[in-house]
Scaffold this active site. Structure first.
Site, PDB file in Angstrom:
ATOM      1  N   ASN A  30      -8.863 -41.564 -16.634  1.00  0.00           N
ATOM      2  CA  ASN A  30     -10.325 -41.102 -16.491  1.00  0.00           C
ATOM      3  C   ASN A  30     -10.312 -39.507 -16.364  1.00  0.00           C
ATOM      4  O   ASN A  30     -10.274 -39.013 -15.374  1.00  0.00           O
ATOM      5  CB  ASN A  30     -11.015 -41.668 -15.421  1.00  0.00           C
ATOM      6  CG  ASN A  30     -12.339 -41.161 -15.145  1.00  0.00           C
ATOM      7  OD1 ASN A  30     -13.094 -40.647 -16.230  1.00  0.00           O
ATOM      8  ND2 ASN A  30     -13.004 -41.349 -14.149  1.00  0.00           N
ATOM      9  N   TRP A  31     -10.514 -39.078 -17.630  1.00  0.00           N
ATOM     10  CA  TRP A  31     -10.437 -37.696 -17.660  1.00  0.00           C
ATOM     11  C   TRP A  31     -11.692 -36.706 -17.099  1.00  0.00           C
ATOM     12  O   TRP A  31     -11.875 -35.693 -16.919  1.00  0.00           O
ATOM     13  CB  TRP A  31     -10.146 -36.976 -19.101  1.00  0.00           C
ATOM     14  CG  TRP A  31      -9.134 -37.480 -19.634  1.00  0.00           C
ATOM     15  CD1 TRP A  31      -8.143 -38.323 -19.205  1.00  0.00           C
ATOM     16  CD2 TRP A  31      -8.441 -37.312 -21.107  1.00  0.00           C
ATOM     17  NE1 TRP A  31      -6.911 -38.316 -20.116  1.00  0.00           N
ATOM     18  CE2 TRP A  31      -7.205 -37.903 -21.273  1.00  0.00           C
ATOM     19  CE3 TRP A  31      -8.957 -36.480 -22.012  1.00  0.00           C
ATOM     20  CZ2 TRP A  31      -6.579 -37.701 -22.571  1.00  0.00           C
ATOM     21  CZ3 TRP A  31      -8.398 -36.420 -23.411  1.00  0.00           C
ATOM     22  CH2 TRP A  31      -6.946 -37.020 -23.453  1.00  0.00           C
ATOM     23  N   LYS A  32     -12.805 -37.811 -16.661  1.00  0.00           N
ATOM     24  CA  LYS A  32     -13.959 -37.150 -16.129  1.00  0.00           C
ATOM     25  C   LYS A  32     -14.393 -36.093 -16.973  1.00  0.00           C
ATOM     26  O   LYS A  32     -14.231 -35.937 -18.258  1.00  0.00           O
ATOM     27  CB  LYS A  32     -13.729 -36.738 -14.707  1.00  0.00           C
ATOM     28  CG  LYS A  32     -12.950 -37.556 -13.879  1.00  0.00           C
ATOM     29  CD  LYS A  32     -13.005 -37.525 -12.432  1.00  0.00           C
ATOM     30  CE  LYS A  32     -12.109 -38.521 -11.594  1.00  0.00           C
ATOM     31  NZ  LYS A  32     -12.595 -38.418 -10.486  1.00  0.00           N
ATOM     32  N   HIS A  59     -18.858 -46.146 -12.001  1.00  0.00           N
ATOM     33  CA  HIS A  59     -18.049 -45.385 -11.338  1.00  0.00           C
ATOM     34  C   HIS A  59     -18.752 -44.482 -10.087  1.00  0.00           C
ATOM     35  O   HIS A  59     -20.013 -44.335 -10.126  1.00  0.00           O
ATOM     36  CB  HIS A  59     -17.530 -44.097 -12.244  1.00  0.00           C
ATOM     37  CG  HIS A  59     -16.283 -43.488 -11.696  1.00  0.00           C
ATOM     38  ND1 HIS A  59     -16.598 -42.390 -10.705  1.00  0.00           N
ATOM     39  CD2 HIS A  59     -14.996 -43.306 -11.867  1.00  0.00           C
ATOM     40  CE1 HIS A  59     -15.294 -41.969 -10.210  1.00  0.00           C
ATOM     41  NE2 HIS A  59     -14.480 -42.701 -10.928  1.00  0.00           N
ATOM     42  N   GLU A 115     -19.007 -41.887  -8.785  1.00  0.00           N
ATOM     43  CA  GLU A 115     -19.474 -40.519  -9.317  1.00  0.00           C
ATOM     44  C   GLU A 115     -20.865 -40.889  -9.741  1.00  0.00           C
ATOM     45  O   GLU A 115     -21.877 -39.915  -9.819  1.00  0.00           O
ATOM     46  CB  GLU A 115     -18.541 -39.599 -10.024  1.00  0.00           C
ATOM     47  CG  GLU A 115     -17.242 -39.237  -8.939  1.00  0.00           C
ATOM     48  CD  GLU A 115     -15.933 -38.924  -9.773  1.00  0.00           C
ATOM     49  OE1 GLU A 115     -16.204 -38.666 -11.116  1.00  0.00           O
ATOM     50  OE2 GLU A 115     -14.784 -39.006  -9.064  1.00  0.00           O
ATOM     51  N   GLU A 146     -12.016 -49.300  -6.272  1.00  0.00           N
ATOM     52  CA  GLU A 146     -12.067 -47.898  -6.210  1.00  0.00           C
ATOM     53  C   GLU A 146     -12.793 -47.505  -4.733  1.00  0.00           C
ATOM     54  O   GLU A 146     -13.998 -47.414  -4.796  1.00  0.00           O
ATOM     55  CB  GLU A 146     -12.450 -47.080  -7.260  1.00  0.00           C
ATOM     56  CG  GLU A 146     -11.919 -47.267  -8.626  1.00  0.00           C
ATOM     57  CD  GLU A 146     -12.109 -46.054  -9.328  1.00  0.00           C
ATOM     58  OE1 GLU A 146     -11.009 -45.562  -9.928  1.00  0.00           O
ATOM     59  OE2 GLU A 146     -13.174 -45.537  -9.713  1.00  0.00           O
ATOM     60  N   GLY A 192     -10.312 -38.919  -5.735  1.00  0.00           N
ATOM     61  CA  GLY A 192     -10.256 -37.501  -5.911  1.00  0.00           C
ATOM     62  C   GLY A 192      -9.941 -36.751  -4.605  1.00  0.00           C
ATOM     63  O   GLY A 192     -10.080 -35.410  -4.422  1.00  0.00           O
ATOM     64  N   SER A 223      -6.715 -41.708  -5.955  1.00  0.00           N
ATOM     65  CA  SER A 223      -5.590 -40.802  -5.542  1.00  0.00           C
ATOM     66  C   SER A 223      -4.513 -41.737  -5.940  1.00  0.00           C
ATOM     67  O   SER A 223      -3.327 -41.289  -5.301  1.00  0.00           O
ATOM     68  CB  SER A 223      -5.786 -40.463  -4.194  1.00  0.00           C
ATOM     69  OG  SER A 223      -7.036 -39.639  -3.865  1.00  0.00           O
ATOM     70  N   GLY A 278      -7.638 -40.528 -12.049  1.00  0.00           N
ATOM     71  CA  GLY A 278      -8.497 -39.682 -12.623  1.00  0.00           C
ATOM     72  C   GLY A 278      -7.694 -38.566 -12.655  1.00  0.00           C
ATOM     73  O   GLY A 278      -6.949 -38.255 -13.602  1.00  0.00           O
ATOM     74  N   GLY A 279      -7.776 -37.421 -11.452  1.00  0.00           N
ATOM     75  CA  GLY A 279      -6.755 -36.195 -11.392  1.00  0.00           C
ATOM     76  C   GLY A 279      -5.414 -36.332 -12.071  1.00  0.00           C
ATOM     77  O   GLY A 279      -5.115 -35.434 -12.985  1.00  0.00           O
TER      78      GLY A 279
HETATM   79  C1  PEP Z   1     -11.209 -41.974 -10.687  1.00  0.00           C
HETATM   80  O1  PEP Z   1     -11.839 -41.120 -11.437  1.00  0.00           O
HETATM   81  O2  PEP Z   1     -11.896 -43.370 -10.883  1.00  0.00           O
HETATM   82  C2  PEP Z   1     -10.334 -41.910  -9.709  1.00  0.00           C
HETATM   83  C3  PEP Z   1      -9.621 -42.733  -8.911  1.00  0.00           C
HETATM   84  O3  PEP Z   1     -10.159 -40.586  -9.605  1.00  0.00           O
HETATM   85  P1  PEP Z   1      -8.809 -39.978  -8.758  1.00  0.00           P
HETATM   86  O4  PEP Z   1      -7.455 -40.638  -9.160  1.00  0.00           O
HETATM   87  O5  PEP Z   1      -8.590 -38.371  -8.900  1.00  0.00           O
HETATM   88  O6  PEP Z   1      -8.755 -40.194  -7.193  1.00  0.00           O
END
Ligand code: PEP
Length: 256
Positions: free
Chosen positions: A9-11, A96, A98, A168, A174, A213, A234-235
């Site tokens: 997930n590049w956000k 999500h 966010e 999640e 994040g 994470s 994500g990251g």
């Molecule tokens: C996400 O964006 O769904 C996520 C889990 O982010 P991260 O891996 O950065 O925690």
């Protein structure tokens, strides 16, 4: 065989040239490898066309980070499912945390999106998860089951071959603080058991990713958990070498 979907997930990251570099590196990294896991990248809308063109004929699948449930009309700023389908999007992340937090998305809205995605023949990745406060108050499973009841309302058992659920925990997204193996194992067992009972499904047929994470360092431990079917990342998905390492780890687990 355990199903594994590794999704990035590049956000709200990457300009077109950055997206091009990132996906080109991922394509090079998996070339000539016979991967059994599914690899999905979810760039921002503005990079779907670029990425779609580059991954054509590769093993990488395309995902989007959101959608609206109506096919067209006066919904300024929204993106419809037919628009995403045009670029060969196969997966759409919905719910999500966010989007729930910053854009006030509700479980009812997520349910409408899930139905529209399934009706269009695409696959929703439906995110659920508790906040730290909810966990500390001992409400984790009350929250998760309520999210599942509302997000999956009126869906049918036959839909599950196209549904991915992503557990999640909000406090792990994040933050660099992943849930522990025990917490993930417990949550995944409970979620699969709940969905299996509710929809009369074999628990092995439910695809349940973990997200929060995930890194190259913790992915072996997380992806080895029996009821974990991949990760929503994500990251760590923004660095091709780390994303590729995680894919390799998933592959080793599948083939061991
Ligand atoms: C996400 O964006 O769904 C996520 C889990 O982010 P991260 O891996 O950065 O925690």
């Amino acid at each position: 065989m355990k199903k594994m979907i590794i999704a990035g997930n590049w956000k709200m990251n990457t300009l077109p040239n950055e997206a091009e570099n990132l996906v080109s590196n991922i394509i090079s990294g998996i070339q000539n490898k016979d991967y059994k896991s599914e690899i999905v990248v979810c760039p921002p809308f503005t990079n779907l066309q670029t990425v779609s063109t580059l991954i054509y004929n590769s093993k990488i699948k395309l995902g989007a980070q959101n959608c609206f449930y109506e096919p067209k009309g006066a919904f300024t700023g929204e993106i419809s499912i037919p628009m995403l389908k045009f670029f060969d999007v196969e997966y759409i992340i919905i719910g999500h945390s966010e989007r729930r937090t910053y854009f006030s998305e509700t479980d009812e809205l997520i349910n409408k999106k899930a139905k529209a995605i399934l009706e269009s023949g695409l696959k929703p990745i439906i995110c659920i998860g508790e906040t730290l406060q909810e966990r500390e108050q001992g409400k984790t499973f009350e929250i998760l089951f309520n999210q599942l009841d509302l997000c999956l309302k009126d869906l049918k058992d036959k839909n599950f071959s196209n549904i991915v659920i992503a557990y999640e925990p909000v406090w792990a997204i994040g933050t660099g603080i992943s849930a522990t193996t025990e917490q993930i194992e417990e949550a995944h067992n409970e979620i699969k058991h709940y969905i299996g009972k509710k929809f009369n499904l074999n628990e092995d047929d439910i695809v349940l990713q973990y997200g929060g994470s995930v890194t190259a360092d913790n992915s072996e431990e997380i992806l080895s958990i029996k009821n974990v079917n991949g990760a929503l990342i994500g990251g760590a998905s923004l660095k091709s070498e780390i994303f590729l390492k995680i894919i390799d780890i998933a592959e080793n687990i599948l083939q061991s």
